[in-house]
Design an enzyme around this catalytic site. Structure first.
Site, PDB file in Angstrom:
ATOM      1  N   HIS A  86      -2.604  84.776  -8.102  1.00 30.56           N
ATOM      2  CA  HIS A  86      -4.017  84.425  -7.970  1.00 30.56           C
ATOM      3  C   HIS A  86      -4.527  84.737  -6.561  1.00 30.56           C
ATOM      4  CE1 HIS A  86      -4.040  81.421 -11.571  1.00 30.56           C
ATOM      5  NE2 HIS A  86      -4.554  82.597 -11.922  1.00 30.56           N
TER       6      HIS A  86
ATOM      7  N   HIS B   4       1.993  78.412 -15.367  1.00 28.34           N
ATOM      8  CA  HIS B   4       0.685  78.282 -14.726  1.00 28.34           C
ATOM      9  C   HIS B   4      -0.281  79.180 -15.508  1.00 28.34           C
ATOM     10  CE1 HIS B   4      -2.250  77.510 -11.686  1.00 28.34           C
ATOM     11  NE2 HIS B   4      -2.161  78.662 -11.077  1.00 28.34           N
TER      12      HIS B   4
ATOM     13  N   ASP C 156       1.910  70.696  -6.009  1.00 29.05           N
ATOM     14  CA  ASP C 156       0.527  70.995  -6.395  1.00 29.05           C
ATOM     15  C   ASP C 156      -0.280  69.713  -6.680  1.00 29.05           C
ATOM     16  OD1 ASP C 156      -1.761  71.991  -7.604  1.00 29.05           O
ATOM     17  OD2 ASP C 156      -0.733  72.932  -9.299  1.00 29.05           O
TER      18      ASP C 156
ATOM     19  N   HIS D 145      -2.991  73.332 -14.127  1.00 29.45           N
ATOM     20  CA  HIS D 145      -2.344  72.471 -13.147  1.00 29.45           C
ATOM     21  C   HIS D 145      -1.858  71.167 -13.770  1.00 29.45           C
ATOM     22  CE1 HIS D 145      -3.633  74.909  -9.689  1.00 29.45           C
ATOM     23  NE2 HIS D 145      -4.706  75.149 -10.421  1.00 29.45           N
TER      24      HIS D 145
ATOM     25  N   ASP E 184     -16.929  89.247   6.691  1.00 30.14           N
ATOM     26  CA  ASP E 184     -18.302  89.582   6.301  1.00 30.14           C
ATOM     27  C   ASP E 184     -18.442  91.081   6.474  1.00 30.14           C
ATOM     28  OD1 ASP E 184     -20.943  89.654   5.694  1.00 30.14           O
ATOM     29  OD2 ASP E 184     -21.636  88.604   7.483  1.00 30.14           O
TER      30      ASP E 184
END
EC number: 3.1.-.-
Lengths: 531, 531
Positions: free
Chosen positions: A53, A118, A172, A345, A420
């Site tokens: 992820h 997960h 977690d 989760h 940015d």
């Protein structure tokens, strides 16, 4: 990002990014501050990735150029990282694949990967053996006894390690607020099947591209109800292709079709999987909802399944997308009205089970906001970890575990680094404060041109505004403010030579004038030109 | 705001405001467009208020000066409206008090108030008798058979009217997504009592100031566990005072104390009720959480109850407040982990019950976003209202009910009217788009001073930016862009006299330069000064 250090060895766990929050306007991404690691470059043995992820791999493209170290991860993260690094033109990364049960040595650390379940395949927990004891890191996980594409979390390995004795558990905390158990991925498959079997027309499903198990379940349901599967959206296409190739997704021959051919199939023979579960403005689903998609338009009889829940901050854009789809005649199923999503989760009972298997000497809750860490810490104490052995750490805190006990001994630089455009780290609090101020009441620029020889106005002051008042409606107000600035210089008998003094006077005068008239506070920017 | 018209008579139901959404930066409030009513002023007989929440009364101060008509409402809304109008200096409003069961005539309409239970006392549903049939408007409501301060919703009166025959039902759709029944307010009282009985120190409760029943339950629990009650926050103080005076709140003598005296009481003898349940930056709770409150600081042993759920859009500020309170050592109870809140709107079974009592010929779902209206329409069809008699209306739609059937026959102006500072309605899409653009990458102002006689640059161009780059880090970039603009004028052999052409050239040149260098797109604002 988590750093574990012993003597001359440092290992890094995960290297993720954060998406900008409301008070970070214009920022693309936020990445971790790696000052400490760069200062101790020669000690860093590698970066270990628990799963693929973005909040675990997304900063690699920014960090690797500063820190040339090997990466250790399972096959799917390997694939995902390779794509990202290629896009960012970061070459020559050294990536080592590790499979569940596999282990490797980094300096005095021995690291073993444990299969954890997960919302993405190939998620891993870590068993880290150090000279002073074993560390268990859960990674992001849930238990899920009937997972769809991933192996169930390897409880027996965790139990074994727990029985051998664990110094420190890091687990977690994201869903510690929820009582009970997180439902199995299977539950969603049943809902999707039910909806698909009854849908009179096309079924359009959106979910996270990396939620491969969900995509598999949509494909399985489509196969069962004789629908052809089409994919819309670049991110979804890429992951599906990769997952098929690597064997994480299975599709019967002929199940998948080309989007451009979709119109040839009767509506009740079509299942479409798209990106857009978070209401992303450029995603396929949002373009469909806004009638801006070239190939797909909503028709009466279409059914849309939003198979995801909004990530905090995205609630309102997701709601707007749902409204638009309904408005165009689709039937929409989403998480508030149907069981179309389960998250990835562990809930409270799963976290308690982990505690009871590992029985750690020390506990550090990880992943989640402060309230989650706090509640998880309370849960661990209730499960028997001594109060003084539970540590709630915030970014940058250093926890030292020594024979005499654990102690937070200091803090390394760990503020947000803003990305940015192409620049990294040159955006600071001042720039963000200015952006916020500009967004509230806009800006007024007052150009005062002075004659260098006399110090008088050379021409009538010019005043322009953006985001403050409508140009038409505000014309008189603007003219009046030019008069006021003109008068300031006419009334002033002595010549003002200090430009800072002049600027401040103009700013104060106009700010007060605008506030009195409008109760708004635009940013006033005086510019002095001397000719 | 809802308008009902028959022949020469118009009645208005509610006159609320909307809080600005994410895409309305700097806007204070949004109010309804009353163009249609102003154009038909002579027909408007009155404004009927169903209850005292801002989204039902908040625009009165803006609308009354344009539309001098009487207001009809129950006693508590009367009190709340009076305070608001006084603050806004709107005088001479004609307010008529109506109690549940009371009725009055407006032109050819006869209006009867029916007691409905909601999250504020004195909420009313309306029975409107018209020459062509009866309209029932639910107002915001839930059933709640065991309410705390309000009377239960008057089901028998509704049943009676239903039996007589109802032309049109308009009912609250806000919580149609939720299955089952909305729990009773009593449930929260039990949770608050349990928490208060076990709390070792002070108990701080925040809720909506207008949720008088909740405040009563906190006071009751405090009395039971021998705690003195203190109030923090202007809005909470005002409502508590008004509710005590009007008899909606009951407090035993000596129960309430002055906040300045709170420190004299032992922590376990204190209950504090504050504003701030939505994370409002200037509210008492947020100032407490940020250590900015003069009289209240969080101490170890404090318990905070957030007895509310975040209104959509406020999730992240509420979460940050919870995090700050935890960080300072408070124990915090909030809606995700404890039953500390129930909302005030009917869930699916309650809406079905209403349908079954009223059995209307026509149905229009009201209150809620498009998805809620759509789901409520489906619920009504499932309950037997013919498909062609159910209308989902959006702001401004005109529904005509005639003997031949119902039909949407047109649309009146009904766009958002923005309130920003003292001005109403002069903010338009351009201003908002500019504000959004400014917030993304800031602004660069380029001042080009030309000699009127030669058309050449009189002085070196000046360039200033805000919200684009850090002034220090961006110094070289800014200097370089001044050079580029200078070169533009030097290279140009022919004199450019059209100022629009010059401005566009400067804008294009700089926009491209900044994008190439930074991948950002600041707003570029060229200003030409001719001397």
């Amino acid at each position: 990002m988590m750093v574990v250090e012993y003597a001359d060895d440092i290992i890094v766990i995960d290297c993720g990014l954060m998406f900008p929050e409301e008070d970070m306007p214009g920022i693309d991404l936020v990445i971790p501050d790696v000052t400490y690691l760069v200062e101790h470059k020669d000690k860093v043995r590698g970066i270990i990735i628990t799963h693929g992820h973005e909040d675990h791999i997304g900063a690699l493209a920014y960090v690797l150029p500063q820190l040339d170290v090997p990466i250790y991860c399972a096959p799917l993260p390997h694939g995902l990282i390779s794509v990202k690094l290629k896009e960012s033109r970061v070459h020559n990364a050294r990536i080592h694949e590790v499979r569940p049960g596999g282990s490797f040595q980094l300096g005095q650390f021995n690291i073993e990967f444990v299969a954890m379940c997960h919302s993405i395949p190939d998620a891993a927990g870590l068993i880290i053996r150090t000279p002073v004891g074993t560390i268990v890191h859960s990674g992001d996980f849930k238990l899920d006894y009937t997972p769809v594409d991933c192996r169930p979390s390897d409880l027996s390995r965790l139990a074994q390690v727990g029985a051998e004795g664990v110094l420190l558990l890091m687990a977690d905390s994201t869903h510690v607020e929820l009582a009970g158990y997180t439902p199995s991925e299977k539950v969603v498959g049943e809902t999707i099947s039910n909806i698909m079997s009854a849908a009179p027309g096309r079924v359009i499903v959106t979910t996270f591209a990396s939620l491969v198990a969900r995509i598999q379940q949509v494909m399985d349901a489509a196969a069962r109800f004789n629908r052809k599967v089409f994919i819309a959206g670049r991110g979804m296409n890429e992951i599906v292709k990769m997952a098929l190739k690597m064997g994480y997704l299975r599709a019967a021959d002929g199940l998948l079709g080309e989007l451009s051919e979709m119109h040839r199939f009767p509506a009740n023979r079509v299942a479409l999987i798209t990106t857009g579960s978070q209401g992303e403005p450029t995603s396929a689903l949002v373009r469909i909802a806004n009638r801006e998609h070239r190939e797909v338009q909503i028709k009466q009889g279409d059914t849309v399944i939003i198979s995801a829940s909004p990530i905090p901050g995205n609630e309102s854009v997701v709601s707007k997308t749902i409204d638009s789809l309904f408005r165009q005649g689709a039937q929409v199923f989403y998480d508030r009205i149907a069981k179309v999503h389960v998250h990835g989760h562990a809930s409270q009972e799963e976290l308690r089970l982990l505690q009871s298997l590992i029985r750690p000497q020390y506990f550090v809750p990880v992943h989640g906001e402060y309230r989650h860490l706090k509640l998880h810490a309370q849960l661990a104490r209730d499960m028997g970890v001594p109060e003084e052995n539970v540590f709630i750490l915030e970014d940058g805190d250093i926890l030292e575990l020594a024979p005499g006990g654990g102690k937070v001994t200091g803090h390394v630089p760990a503020s947000n680094v803003y990305v940015d455009g192409v620049s990294v780290g040159d955006i600071n609090g001042v720039v963000l404060r200015n952006r916020k101020m500009l967004s509230q009441d806009g800006i007024v620029v007052a150009i005062v041109t002075l004659d260098a020889s006399t110090g008088h106005l050379a021409v009538r002051p010019d005043i322009v505004s953006r985001g403050f008042v409508d140009p038409e409606a505000g014309r008189a107000l603007m003219e009046e403010s030019r008069d006021i600035v003109t008068r300031l210089f006419e009334e002033e008998k002595q010549r003002i030579s200090d430009s800072t003094v002049i600027s401040n006077r103009v700013r104060d005068l106009l700010s007060k004038f605008y506030y009195d008239r409008t109760r708004r506070r635009p940013m006033v920017l005086p510019v002095l030109v001397t000719v």
